[in-house]
Design a protein around this motif. Structure first.
Motif, mmCIF file in Angstrom:
data_model
loop_
_atom_site.group_PDB
_atom_site.id
_atom_site.type_symbol
_atom_site.label_atom_id
_atom_site.label_comp_id
_atom_site.label_asym_id
_atom_site.label_seq_id
_atom_site.Cartn_x
_atom_site.Cartn_y
_atom_site.Cartn_z
ATOM 1 N N ASP A 203 0.851 -1.207 0.000
ATOM 2 C CA ASP A 203 0.000 0.000 0.000
ATOM 3 C C ASP A 203 0.882 1.250 0.000
ATOM 4 O OD1 ASP A 203 -2.392 -1.420 0.020
ATOM 5 O OD2 ASP A 203 -2.408 -1.573 2.209
ATOM 6 N N ILE A 204 1.971 1.217 0.774
ATOM 7 C CA ILE A 204 2.888 2.358 0.788
ATOM 8 C C ILE A 204 3.579 2.492 -0.561
ATOM 9 C CG2 ILE A 204 4.976 3.311 1.849
ATOM 10 C CD1 ILE A 204 4.187 1.965 4.447
ATOM 11 N N LEU A 205 4.031 1.365 -1.128
ATOM 12 C CA LEU A 205 4.696 1.410 -2.431
ATOM 13 C C LEU A 205 3.771 1.985 -3.497
ATOM 14 C CD1 LEU A 205 6.561 -2.046 -2.509
ATOM 15 C CD2 LEU A 205 7.503 0.203 -1.974
ATOM 16 N N VAL A 216 11.146 2.179 -6.666
ATOM 17 C CA VAL A 216 10.089 1.345 -6.096
ATOM 18 C C VAL A 216 9.997 0.012 -6.828
ATOM 19 C CG1 VAL A 216 7.577 1.131 -5.857
ATOM 20 C CG2 VAL A 216 8.716 3.224 -5.138
ATOM 21 N N LYS A 217 10.039 0.066 -8.151
ATOM 22 C CA LYS A 217 9.948 -1.166 -8.931
ATOM 23 C C LYS A 217 11.151 -2.065 -8.682
ATOM 24 C CE LYS A 217 8.631 -2.745 -13.533
ATOM 25 N NZ LYS A 217 8.309 -2.341 -14.910
ATOM 26 N N ALA A 218 12.332 -1.457 -8.565
ATOM 27 C CA ALA A 218 13.543 -2.243 -8.298
ATOM 28 C C ALA A 218 13.454 -2.909 -6.928
ATOM 29 C CB ALA A 218 14.769 -1.333 -8.370
ATOM 30 N N PHE A 219 12.929 -2.176 -5.939
ATOM 31 C CA PHE A 219 12.770 -2.756 -4.602
ATOM 32 C C PHE A 219 11.774 -3.914 -4.627
ATOM 33 C CE2 PHE A 219 10.301 -2.788 -0.617
ATOM 34 C CZ PHE A 219 11.308 -3.148 0.269
ATOM 35 N N SER A 277 -2.061 -5.801 -9.039
ATOM 36 C CA SER A 277 -2.628 -4.485 -9.317
ATOM 37 C C SER A 277 -1.558 -3.409 -9.462
ATOM 38 C CB SER A 277 -3.609 -4.081 -8.216
ATOM 39 O OG SER A 277 -2.931 -3.804 -7.005
ATOM 40 N N ILE A 278 -0.367 -3.626 -8.839
ATOM 41 C CA ILE A 278 0.687 -2.601 -8.887
ATOM 42 C C ILE A 278 1.837 -2.999 -9.809
ATOM 43 C CG2 ILE A 278 2.146 -1.094 -7.491
ATOM 44 C CD1 ILE A 278 0.611 -2.028 -5.030
ATOM 45 N N PHE A 279 2.271 -4.265 -9.712
ATOM 46 C CA PHE A 279 3.420 -4.737 -10.499
ATOM 47 C C PHE A 279 3.061 -5.982 -11.301
ATOM 48 C CE2 PHE A 279 5.044 -2.963 -6.451
ATOM 49 C CZ PHE A 279 5.684 -1.849 -6.946
#
Length: 1029
Positions: A203-205, A216-219, A277-279
């Motif tokens: 949710d934070i990302l 963010v994507k790399a993490f 939903s995000i990645f």
């Protein structure tokens, strides 16, 4: 002090209201004392004090912290009530409670919540050791300590950590919860809680993704390399056998283990859905393995689910004290949704398409296996069966998809719909193949009903997207439908009728003859079937037949349909029926379709009377009243178009009923039914003949006058005002020739009404239609007939326009002057120029409001009138207009910061200031674009977003869309620019207005003033005019 606090906290839970209030007041008086928060912690920590009192202590401590700990809290009251030394003691004590092994779970949760609130303002500066302590407890503590630490961490991630704080500890945090999640020596519920914390990290990302996409994507890529194999392993792990009812009630070890594993699997599926939903691109390569594991598990759980929920009535939709769902129905629901999502992943689609090509036929295809799975979980549960037997409205709300209750049954419908969007023919063939097998091998009525339910969902989606089912497949289902209609099981019988209607509607005429027989069966069942569920299902199914079959075929059934509904209503208690909103709407929808087969039935038959009867009992239902209004509008239009005495007969039939409603009770007892009657009367007058039937004014105006001079209801005043306006528009002679009981003429009566509506005692909303009424009076009566009332009327309109704030009201009043300007713009300017409104020139007041709001006007006729009026004002070239200064263009902020509500209050919008003629040009340029039917870039982007919704790969790529974060700087500027560019976003082409404006600008361009005005336009406005030329 602890004894006093414990006594007061216990008293706050007293059954005596006086004792409770006194205790609350005494506690509030202790807020300023330095020992108050420490005393609350002592109460919460004391094992001999009752649990409810210890919980109350922590709840009061939370309120105290929000009010007096830090100015950063929204609830802060202005004074810090805790010293630095006491803050440190409170923080330590709360953390000890939250991570204790001996404290009740509910106390730990309450303490953890307060810890997270304090951490949101104190971490890391004032509380640097918070996370290190949690990180130490989590791998080394007992189960009780671990639970408390994870709950605190969960609250921190959910509400307490800022962006910078999170990324400072993200890797360590994720690692420590991963170690808990994979540790099979820990309880499954604790592992589930660890996964829940990990999901909270996403949710934070998601919130910071827009500004820091690369890092963010790399993490995410880094941490998921470790987590995804664990998720796959959990998905592949089989659940233990479900506990018996007795084991569940006794909370046996077997029941606890089962609950824990269900909770863990649920959290894994939830986090996979979050990642998708995000990645989605990171998850996509793993989807074949995850899809297979999900399918296999759902297949293996069928027997347990059937036993627990279809045959028995086990508890469902349950969560534990930590908010973790743990019942099997929740897991099935999440896995069905995840399976549906995986169907759209490119690797899964590629593999399934290959298998489908190699399949020998529908019987052996994976599509048929999906249908088998969907039918298994779509069966009516014991709980649903009981609810629907008691309340048919609940059944109908599920059937019409207006319920918010999302269950495995509805998820199965969605799964089959998505499959049908991708592979329509294969889906229909697979469902038909499995239905044949099912009906020939099982006596289970619930399974048979579920197969037809899934078909009904698929057909409903076909109808929504204008897709048809093939004739061969449609005919293939007929025997199963006929069989269902004849069974003793009421829900199977009802399903047969519902599917029959849907199949007829989506078969493109292939079932015309069969459809008629289905329609006849429907009409027979409504008065004769013993089950209300079946009767209501038939009433709903009638809509499909009336929409699908040729009117020449259905019209002979019109009287029979109305009679069937009448028979049903006679068997009901209308007061009880009125509480069933969905059923009432269904009745009106079916009546509407029946009436509109041939509106002449309204003159002689019972259709309209029946419609009004239902409406009179459901006037509080907004959807129902809208349907009744729309139906009556169609009826009025069609009957008025027939000419002759048809409209006279309609008035004779309905006016006594409508005006009679106004006589029920006094003005203090007005209700929704009165509003509905006023709406219908307005519709009747709007579509009336010219002139209106003799006696129309006498029958209506006394009641309307009473309402308009005495009512305070906003909607009633608007409807009644519109009704009077429509009467004047269609037959002003009859109105002006009428006299009330005191001898006042009709024109004078209307002027009194307008005077009241323009007064400050009536709100903008309530007076929203008075401008249209005033304009109609001025137009029909003329200045000569109005005499001295004419300038008084216009002055009152101008004065109220100056104070108006509601957009619709501003438009209504402005159009009075716009319509007058069409006849003689110069007279309007002369009148306003000499008008004094509390020391301000009337021309300034009216033009400022007119030009600042013109681009927001609605309605084709209204917009066209406004355009023509503004053009006439511009062409006057009156120097008085050039002296009027009004708002120009919005000055966009350049700092790029997010505009919060507090910043908006501190920094209100700023505008340029321009002369009225230049503003008129700006408005007309906007209207030129609107008349051409152009839409803003924003609307185009939204259309593209929806158009791509069904694409194969779009949902599994990481490309952001325009609407991912409307609060982001770039998008806010875009939105502001869009709004500034073309406010009339969704207008269709208006060739007449467009042609007028093109000619207007060509003529304007030839005047000597235009060169300077053109230079004063914005670059975009200049470009639009150049493109036009």
């Amino acid at each position: 002090m602890e004894e006093q606090l414990a006594r007061l906290l216990a008293a706050t839970q007293s059954t005596s209201e006086a004792d409770r209030k006194q205790a609350e007041q005494q506690l509030a008086s202790l807020y300023g004392g330095a020992d108050f928060p420490l005393g609350l912690i002592s109460v919460a920590s004391h094992p001999s004090i009752p649990l409810n009192v210890r919980q109350a202590a922590l709840l009061y401590l939370k309120t105290f912290v929000l009010a007096g700990w830090s100015p950063q809290f929204d609830e802060f009251k202005g004074t810090i009530l805790v010293s630095h030394e006491n803050k440190a003691r409170i923080r330590e004590s709360l953390l000890d409670i939250a991570t204790s092994d001996q404290v009740d779970r509910r106390l730990k949760i309450a303490a953890g919540y307060v810890v997270s609130k304090i951490a949101s303002v104190d971490f890391p500066e004032q509380w640097p050791d918070l996370l290190p302590r949690l990180m130490h407890v989590i791998p080394n503590g007992t189960d009780g300590q671990l639970h408390g630490a994870l709950k605190v961490l969960d609250e921190l991630v959910d509400d307490g950590l800022g962006e910078d704080q999170f990324f400072g500890v993200a890797r360590d945090l994720v690692k420590v919860v991963y170690n808990v999640a994979v540790n099979e020596a820990r309880k499954a519920t604790l592992r589930a809680l660890a996964v829940s914390v990990f999901r909270g990290c996403f949710d934070i990302l998601e919130m910071v993704m827009e500004d820091h996409k690369g890092p963010v994507k790399a993490f995410a890529d880094e941490v998921l390399q470790e987590w995804l194999p664990f998720f796959a392993g959990v998905m592949k792990t089989r659940l233990p056998n479900p506990p018996s009812k007795q084991e569940e009630s006794e909370d046996s070890p077997a029941a606890e283990i089962h609950r824990g594993m269900v909770a863990l699997k649920l959290q894994v599926v939830k986090v996979l859905m979050k990642i998708r939903s995000i990645f989605p691109a990171i998850l996509s390569p793993q989807t074949p393995v995850l899809f297979t594991a999900t399918w296999e598990e759902l297949t293996s759980l069928q027997v347990a689910y059937n036993q627990m929920y279809i045959e028995e009535d086990r508890d469902s939709r349950l969560e534990d004290a930590d908010g973790l769902p743990y019942t099997l129905d929740f897991l099935v629901l999440e896995e069905l949704d995840f399976m549906q999502a995986c169907l759209r992943a490119p690797p899964v689609r590629s593999e399934l398409e290959q298998q489908l090509q190699n399949a020998p036929g529908a019987e052996g295809s994976w599509v048929t296996e999906v249908m088998k799975l969907a039918v298994a979980y779509a069966q009516i549960t014991t709980e649903e069966e009981g609810l629907w037997n008691v309340d048919v409205n609940v059944f109908l709300s599920e059937e019409t998809s207006v319920t918010a209750n999302y269950t495995p049954r509805t998820a199965c419908g969605d799964l089959v719909i998505k499959l049908g969007e991708w592979l329509p023919q294969a889906t229909v063939e697979g469902l038909l193949s499995y239905t044949r097998s099912l009906y020939s091998t099982t006596p289970n009525w619930k399974a048979k009903e579920a197969a037809l339910y899934v078909l009904n969902q698929l057909l409903g989606d076909f109808q929504d997207v204008d897709k048809q089912i093939g004739a061969e497949a449609a005919n293939g289902f007929i025997d199963f439908i006929r069989y269902a209609m004849q069974q003793a099981d009421i829900f199977l019988r009802a399903r047969g009728h519902l599917v029959a209607g849907s199949l007829t509607r989506t078969s493109g005429g292939a079932l015309k003859e069969v459809g008629i027989s289905f329609l006849e069966a429907c009409l027979h069942a409504i008065p004769n079937d013993d089950s209300e569920v079946v009767q209501v299902s038939c009433i709903r199914a009638l809509q499909h037949y009336l929409q699908a079959l040729p009117s020449a075929t259905t019209q002979p059934f019109q009287d029979a349909i109305v009679t069937a509904i009448s028979t049903y209503l006679q068997s009901q208690d209308m007061q009880e029926l009125a509480e069933s909103d969905d059923l009432m709407v269904t009745l009106v929808e079916t009546l509407r379709d029946a009436i509109l087969l041939d509106t002449r039935v309204c003159l002689t038959g019972a259709g309209l009377d029946l419609l009004f009867t239902v409406a009179s009992h459901g006037a509080n239902n907004f959807q129902l009243t809208m349907l009744v209004n729309e139906t009556f509008e169609e009826v009025s239009k069609e009957i008025a178009s027939m000419g002759g005495d048809a409209y006279v007969s309609l008035c004779a039939k309905v006016l006594p009923s409508l005006t009679g409603v106004f006589d029920i009770g006094s003005l203090t007892e007005e209700n929704a039914l009165t509003n509905l009657a006023a709406d219908l009367l307005s519709v009747l007058a709007e579509n009336g003949s010219e002139p209106l039937p003799n006696g129309f004014v006498q029958a209506t105006m006394p009641k309307l006058n009473r309402l308009l001079l005495g009512s305070t209801d906003d909607e009633l005043l608007k409807s009644a005002t519109t009704a009077v306006k429509n009467i004047i528009a269609h037959d002003h002679q009859q109105l002006f020739g009428w006299h009330d009981e005191t001898g006042r003429g009709g024109l004078e009566v209307v002027l009194f009404i307008i005077d009241r509506l323009l007064s400050a005692s009536v709100s903008d909303t309530a007076a929203g239609e008075v401008g249209a009424l005033a304009a109609e009076v001025v137009e029909k009566a003329g200045s000569e007939r109005l005499g001295p009332y004419f300038p008084q009327l216009l002055g009152a309109v101008a004065a109220r326009l100056g104070s108006a704030t509601h957009a619709g009201f501003i438009q209504s009043l402005t159009l009075v002057f716009a319509r007058l300007s069409l006849g003689n713009a110069n007279d309007v300017v002369n009148f306003l120029a000499q008008l004094d409104l509390n020391g301000v020139n009337g021309l300034q007041v009216v033009l400022a409001k007119w030009l600042e709001n013109s681009i927001n006007f609605a309605g084709y006729d209204e917009i066209r009138q406004n355009v023509l009026a503004l053009a006439k004002l511009y062409e006057l070239k009156d120097p008085r207009l050039s002296q009027i200064l009004v708002k120009g263009d919005l000055i966009l902020p350049q700092d790029g910061r997010i505009l919060t509500r507090s910043r908006a209050r501190a920094n209100p919008d700023q505008y340029t200031v321009v002369p009225a003629p230049l503003k008129i040009l700006k408005v007309l340029i906007v209207e030129l674009s609107g008349a051409a039917g152009s839409r803003s870039q924003l609307e185009s982007a939204a259309g593209a977003e929806y158009a791509d919704e069904g694409s194969d790969d779009g949902e599994w790529e990481d490309e952001p869309d325009l609407f991912q974060d409307l609060a982001s700087t770039m998008n806010k500027e875009q939105l502001m620019a869009f709004a500034n560019d073309e406010p009339g976003m969704s207008r269709a082409p208006d060739n007449e207005t467009q042609a007028f404006l093109v000619d207007f600008f060509r003529r304007a361009g030839q005047t000597k003033e235009f060169k300077d005005e053109f230079e004063a336009l914005s670059v975009d406005e200049q470009q639009k005019l150049k493109e036009m030329s």
